[in-house]
Design a protein around this motif. Sequence first.
Motif, PDB file in Angstrom:
ATOM      1  N   ILE A  49      -6.184   6.792   0.719  1.00  0.00           N
ATOM      2  CA  ILE A  49      -5.290   5.311   1.088  1.00  0.00           C
ATOM      3  C   ILE A  49      -6.479   4.637   2.165  1.00  0.00           C
ATOM      4  O   ILE A  49      -7.088   5.357   2.932  1.00  0.00           O
ATOM      5  N   ARG A  50      -6.811   3.406   1.870  1.00  0.00           N
ATOM      6  CA  ARG A  50      -7.950   2.641   2.591  1.00  0.00           C
ATOM      7  C   ARG A  50      -7.259   1.805   3.545  1.00  0.00           C
ATOM      8  O   ARG A  50      -7.601   1.580   4.503  1.00  0.00           O
ATOM      9  N   ASP A  51      -6.212   1.138   3.014  1.00  0.00           N
ATOM     10  CA  ASP A  51      -5.257   0.078   4.107  1.00  0.00           C
ATOM     11  C   ASP A  51      -3.684   0.202   3.596  1.00  0.00           C
ATOM     12  O   ASP A  51      -3.725   0.183   2.610  1.00  0.00           O
ATOM     13  N   VAL A  52      -3.158  -0.051   4.631  1.00  0.00           N
ATOM     14  CA  VAL A  52      -1.727  -0.245   4.623  1.00  0.00           C
ATOM     15  C   VAL A  52      -1.270  -1.461   5.322  1.00  0.00           C
ATOM     16  O   VAL A  52      -1.437  -1.353   6.701  1.00  0.00           O
ATOM     17  N   GLU A  53      -0.955  -2.438   4.932  1.00  0.00           N
ATOM     18  CA  GLU A  53      -0.571  -3.890   5.677  1.00  0.00           C
ATOM     19  C   GLU A  53       0.909  -4.169   5.394  1.00  0.00           C
ATOM     20  O   GLU A  53       1.445  -4.108   3.968  1.00  0.00           O
ATOM     21  N   THR A  54       1.651  -4.383   6.382  1.00  0.00           N
ATOM     22  CA  THR A  54       3.084  -4.782   6.280  1.00  0.00           C
ATOM     23  C   THR A  54       3.310  -6.296   5.826  1.00  0.00           C
ATOM     24  O   THR A  54       2.798  -7.202   6.764  1.00  0.00           O
ATOM     25  N   LEU A  55       4.041  -6.562   4.852  1.00  0.00           N
ATOM     26  CA  LEU A  55       3.894  -7.901   4.341  1.00  0.00           C
ATOM     27  C   LEU A  55       5.149  -8.420   4.871  1.00  0.00           C
ATOM     28  O   LEU A  55       5.313  -9.711   5.214  1.00  0.00           O
ATOM     29  N   ALA A  56       6.217  -7.754   5.052  1.00  0.00           N
ATOM     30  CA  ALA A  56       7.684  -8.108   5.416  1.00  0.00           C
ATOM     31  C   ALA A  56       8.630  -6.834   6.008  1.00  0.00           C
ATOM     32  O   ALA A  56       8.462  -5.754   5.346  1.00  0.00           O
ATOM     33  N   GLN A  57       9.085  -6.963   7.011  1.00  0.00           N
ATOM     34  CA  GLN A  57      10.066  -6.187   7.625  1.00  0.00           C
ATOM     35  C   GLN A  57      11.558  -6.504   7.858  1.00  0.00           C
ATOM     36  O   GLN A  57      11.568  -7.549   8.705  1.00  0.00           O
ATOM     37  N   GLY A  58      12.480  -6.144   7.161  1.00  0.00           N
ATOM     38  CA  GLY A  58      13.911  -6.422   7.541  1.00  0.00           C
ATOM     39  C   GLY A  58      14.751  -5.148   7.524  1.00  0.00           C
ATOM     40  O   GLY A  58      14.403  -4.063   8.207  1.00  0.00           O
ATOM     41  N   LYS A  59      15.758  -5.226   6.641  1.00  0.00           N
ATOM     42  CA  LYS A  59      16.255  -3.767   6.466  1.00  0.00           C
ATOM     43  C   LYS A  59      15.616  -2.701   5.890  1.00  0.00           C
ATOM     44  O   LYS A  59      15.726  -1.586   5.930  1.00  0.00           O
ATOM     45  N   GLY A  60      14.472  -3.303   5.010  1.00  0.00           N
ATOM     46  CA  GLY A  60      13.404  -2.559   4.302  1.00  0.00           C
ATOM     47  C   GLY A  60      12.250  -2.851   4.595  1.00  0.00           C
ATOM     48  O   GLY A  60      12.053  -3.943   5.497  1.00  0.00           O
ATOM     49  N   LYS A  61      11.340  -2.240   4.188  1.00  0.00           N
ATOM     50  CA  LYS A  61       9.770  -2.764   4.530  1.00  0.00           C
ATOM     51  C   LYS A  61       8.878  -2.912   3.341  1.00  0.00           C
ATOM     52  O   LYS A  61       8.782  -2.081   2.450  1.00  0.00           O
ATOM     53  N   LEU A  62       8.220  -3.970   3.031  1.00  0.00           N
ATOM     54  CA  LEU A  62       7.358  -4.306   1.995  1.00  0.00           C
ATOM     55  C   LEU A  62       5.964  -4.032   2.590  1.00  0.00           C
ATOM     56  O   LEU A  62       5.717  -4.977   3.500  1.00  0.00           O
ATOM     57  N   THR A  63       5.229  -3.420   2.011  1.00  0.00           N
ATOM     58  CA  THR A  63       4.046  -2.966   2.451  1.00  0.00           C
ATOM     59  C   THR A  63       2.700  -3.298   1.082  1.00  0.00           C
ATOM     60  O   THR A  63       3.066  -3.267   0.063  1.00  0.00           O
ATOM     61  N   CYS A  64       1.447  -3.595   1.574  1.00  0.00           N
ATOM     62  CA  CYS A  64       0.405  -3.793   0.416  1.00  0.00           C
ATOM     63  C   CYS A  64      -0.478  -2.422   0.620  1.00  0.00           C
ATOM     64  O   CYS A  64      -0.872  -2.511   2.062  1.00  0.00           O
ATOM     65  N   VAL A  65      -0.598  -1.676  -0.192  1.00  0.00           N
ATOM     66  CA  VAL A  65      -1.466  -0.320   0.069  1.00  0.00           C
ATOM     67  C   VAL A  65      -2.701  -0.541  -0.689  1.00  0.00           C
ATOM     68  O   VAL A  65      -2.609  -0.883  -1.931  1.00  0.00           O
ATOM     69  N   THR A  66      -3.722  -0.422  -0.154  1.00  0.00           N
ATOM     70  CA  THR A  66      -4.972  -0.629  -0.527  1.00  0.00           C
ATOM     71  C   THR A  66      -5.584   0.909  -0.730  1.00  0.00           C
ATOM     72  O   THR A  66      -5.596   1.572  -0.044  1.00  0.00           O
ATOM     73  N   TYR A  67      -5.989   1.506  -2.028  1.00  0.00           N
ATOM     74  CA  TYR A  67      -6.330   2.785  -2.207  1.00  0.00           C
ATOM     75  C   TYR A  67      -7.377   2.955  -3.381  1.00  0.00           C
ATOM     76  O   TYR A  67      -7.679   2.036  -4.024  1.00  0.00           O
ATOM     77  N   GLU A  68      -8.032   4.020  -3.341  1.00  0.00           N
ATOM     78  CA  GLU A  68      -9.151   4.481  -4.228  1.00  0.00           C
ATOM     79  C   GLU A  68      -8.704   5.506  -4.951  1.00  0.00           C
ATOM     80  O   GLU A  68      -8.148   6.564  -4.229  1.00  0.00           O
ATOM     81  N   GLN A  69      -8.955   5.752  -6.255  1.00  0.00           N
ATOM     82  CA  GLN A  69      -8.513   6.818  -7.118  1.00  0.00           C
ATOM     83  C   GLN A  69      -9.597   7.031  -8.038  1.00  0.00           C
ATOM     84  O   GLN A  69     -10.100   6.357  -8.617  1.00  0.00           O
TER      85      GLN A  69
END
Length: 196
Positions: free
Chosen positions: A8-28
Amino acid sequence: MDGETVHIRDVETLAQGKGKLTCVTYEQRRRDGEQQRRQREIYDNGNSAVILPYDPARKTVLLTRQLRLPIFLQDGVERTVEACAGKLDGESAERRIVKEMQEELGYKIMNVQRLFELYVSPAAIMEKIVFFTCTYSPQNRVSDGGGLKEEGEDIEVVEATLDEAAAMIAAGEIVDAKTVILVQYLSNRVQTAARD
């Protein structure tokens, strides 16, 4: 959290209310050895539990009918039929599902059977669902159910035979994946028990 082939290289929160939407950047590291960098949007609204109560004497199940906004927006259907379910909110799955049954269905059952845990849409949704069944009878009914008004719930309790529930799946009246899984699982179990 890193694994052997995933970093995992980066985790950015895009939206947070009752749930949480994140954008995860990763290398595989791919199976061919090549490194690949990717991004994925992940929605986390918590883990949950679901139950399909069964009355073996009458061969009936208890279901709910309620508004599910995504289904309304997609198909225009105002009330969908599904199994009783709820978010864990930090409680054990067993404890939570017992409360949900009393709130939504109006039945007080203390002995539930844990079946399995599944991810219903693991490509983008974190939610893990714990599946249950239990036996019930009319004597277990303590209220009309309907859910909690303060949580916006307006739930109709539906009692149907297991065969009627299976027919509702075939007719497209039940379109909720967790409910389809439970109805099919219970139908197979009842048929196997009848053969033995």
